[in-house]
Design an enzyme around this catalytic site. Structure first.
Site, PDB file in Angstrom:
ATOM      1  CE1 TYR A 156    -119.872 -33.067  18.491  1.00 30.61           C
ATOM      2  CE2 TYR A 156    -118.607 -31.027  18.579  1.00 30.61           C
ATOM      3  CZ  TYR A 156    -119.739 -31.711  18.191  1.00 30.61           C
ATOM      4  OH  TYR A 156    -120.733 -31.066  17.499  1.00 30.61           O
ATOM      5  CE  LYS A 163    -122.158 -28.847  15.328  1.00 28.65           C
ATOM      6  NZ  LYS A 163    -123.293 -28.560  14.429  1.00 28.65           N
TER       7      LYS A 163
HETATM    8  C1  IMJ Z   1    -120.784 -36.618  18.832  1.00 29.80           C
HETATM    9  C2  IMJ Z   1    -119.556 -37.266  18.934  1.00 29.80           C
HETATM   10  C3  IMJ Z   1    -118.864 -37.384  20.120  1.00 29.80           C
HETATM   11  C4  IMJ Z   1    -119.379 -36.819  21.265  1.00 29.80           C
HETATM   12  C5  IMJ Z   1    -120.605 -36.182  21.171  1.00 29.80           C
HETATM   13  C6  IMJ Z   1    -121.317 -36.086  19.963  1.00 29.80           C
HETATM   14  N1  IMJ Z   1    -121.368 -35.548  22.117  1.00 29.80           N
HETATM   15  C7  IMJ Z   1    -122.498 -35.060  21.568  1.00 29.80           C
HETATM   16  C8  IMJ Z   1    -122.526 -35.396  20.208  1.00 29.80           C
HETATM   17  C9  IMJ Z   1    -120.969 -35.445  23.514  1.00 29.80           C
HETATM   18  C10 IMJ Z   1    -123.541 -34.286  22.280  1.00 29.80           C
HETATM   19  C11 IMJ Z   1    -123.620 -35.080  19.219  1.00 29.80           C
HETATM   20  N2  IMJ Z   1    -123.318 -33.814  18.508  1.00 29.80           N
HETATM   21  C12 IMJ Z   1    -123.411 -32.593  19.271  1.00 29.80           C
HETATM   22  C13 IMJ Z   1    -122.955 -33.766  17.171  1.00 29.80           C
HETATM   23  O1  IMJ Z   1    -122.710 -32.680  16.682  1.00 29.80           O
HETATM   24  C14 IMJ Z   1    -122.857 -34.985  16.374  1.00 29.80           C
HETATM   25  C15 IMJ Z   1    -122.348 -34.957  15.131  1.00 29.80           C
HETATM   26  C16 IMJ Z   1    -122.059 -36.127  14.325  1.00 29.80           C
HETATM   27  C17 IMJ Z   1    -122.403 -37.415  14.677  1.00 29.80           C
HETATM   28  C18 IMJ Z   1    -122.093 -38.479  13.825  1.00 29.80           C
HETATM   29  C19 IMJ Z   1    -122.390 -39.901  14.171  1.00 29.80           C
HETATM   30  C20 IMJ Z   1    -122.460 -40.791  12.963  1.00 29.80           C
HETATM   31  C21 IMJ Z   1    -121.469 -40.442  11.893  1.00 29.80           C
HETATM   32  N3  IMJ Z   1    -121.040 -39.183  11.772  1.00 29.80           N
HETATM   33  C22 IMJ Z   1    -121.400 -38.188  12.637  1.00 29.80           C
HETATM   34  N4  IMJ Z   1    -121.077 -36.917  12.324  1.00 29.80           N
HETATM   35  C23 IMJ Z   1    -121.398 -35.907  13.139  1.00 29.80           C
HETATM   36  O2  IMJ Z   1    -121.092 -41.317  11.079  1.00 29.80           O
END
Ligand code: IMJ
Length: 256
Positions: A156, A163
């Site tokens: 993450y 966040k």
């Molecule tokens: C995202 C990354 C790693 C672990 C993650 C996540 N877990 C969860 C998420 C466990 C639940 C999804 N999440 C909560 C997010 O806030 C995702 C944000 C995000 C995802 C991407 C993927 C594609 C990209 N950029 C991104 N930026 C933010 O190029």
């Protein structure tokens, strides 16, 4: 119908797996009149096809990293339809390499980008909404966050930092807008398979852990998160501001 006749802007719809879509479905069922923003001219047809499944007022293209875009959309809505009763911010982005590599390798640009798109865009939205006087009294601003702001979750990384910044911004915004009777909160959703989760390694094993360990022994759905957002938008939550409400089957309370 807890959102009867309330005008709500949902920012950041992508597809039918989006939390924004789960929220839209629940908001419509509760009587809301909806506006949307989405990113990218190239997505216009797909978004309009999706939105044709529900009644809504209008969808606008908006790059939330540009204050001018946010201002343009809010001004257009105000001129054509009047004031809003709520805004739902479902926008986040980090560079893929920053979710793949170790956090320690995050570049200055990648750090700034994640914070810009995922946290500052909410601050800008709140400020512009206040400045152009588009918010009705008792309006509610809601964003989405994740437990990775508070605890280390594999991969993450810089999104966790963004966040944390978003969650802290929510408290300061709640203080600034409270005297105008505008509330600001976030829903911290459990992991859901959305486009934002696509390609994230070990995502399925994260879902399995929640199912095994969370008090309710299940993962959450877009609609369950949408119900919590609807509650936060509604008068039912009128004494709640500056809060992060976990909608995660209780996973966050567990020590092990
Ligand atoms: C995202 C990354 C790693 C672990 C993650 C996540 N877990 C969860 C998420 C466990 C639940 C999804 N999440 C909560 C997010 O806030 C995702 C944000 C995000 C995802 C991407 C993927 C594609 C990209 N950029 C991104 N930026 C933010 O190029």
């Amino acid at each position: 119908m807890i959102l009867e006749k309330k005008k709500i802007l949902i920012m950041g719809i992508r597809n039918k797996w989006s939390i924004a879509w789960g929220t839209a479905l629940r908001a419509v069922e509760n009587g809301a009149e909806l506006f949307f923003t989405y990113q990218g001219e190239e997505n216009k047809e797909k978004i309009e096809a999706l939105l044709s499944e529900i009644p809504y007022k209008k969808a606008y293209i908006c790059d939330a990293s540009k204050d001018e875009d946010i201002e343009k959309v809010l001004k257009e809505i105000k001129e054509e339809y009047g004031k809003l009763d709520g805004i739902v911010h479902c926008i986040a982005h980090a560079n893929t390499e920053d979710l793949r590599n170790d956090f320690i390798n995050t570049s200055k640009e990648g750090f700034a980008h994640a914070n810009d798109v995922s946290a500052y865009s909410f601050v800008a939205t709140a400020r512009i909404a206040r400045d152009i006087d588009i918010l009705n009294e008792n309006a509610s601003l809601v964003s989405l966050t994740y437990y990775g702001s508070t605890k280390v979750l594999p991969g993450y990384n810089v999104m966790g930092v963004a966040k944390a910044s978003l969650e802290c911004s929510i408290r300061y915004l709640a203080d600034n807008l409270g005297p105008q009777k505008v509330r600001v909160n976030a829903i911290s959703a459990g992991p859901i398979k959305t486009l934002s989760a696509k390609g994230i390694k070990d995502f399925n094993s994260i879902l399995d852990v929640v199912e095994e360990k969370a008090p309710l022994r299940k993962n959450v759905t877009q609609e369950e998160v949408g119900d919590a957002v609807a509650f936060m938008l509604s008068g039912m939550s009128r004494a709640i501001t500056g809060q992060i409400l976990y909608v995660d089957s209780g996973y966050n309370i567990m020590g092990l």
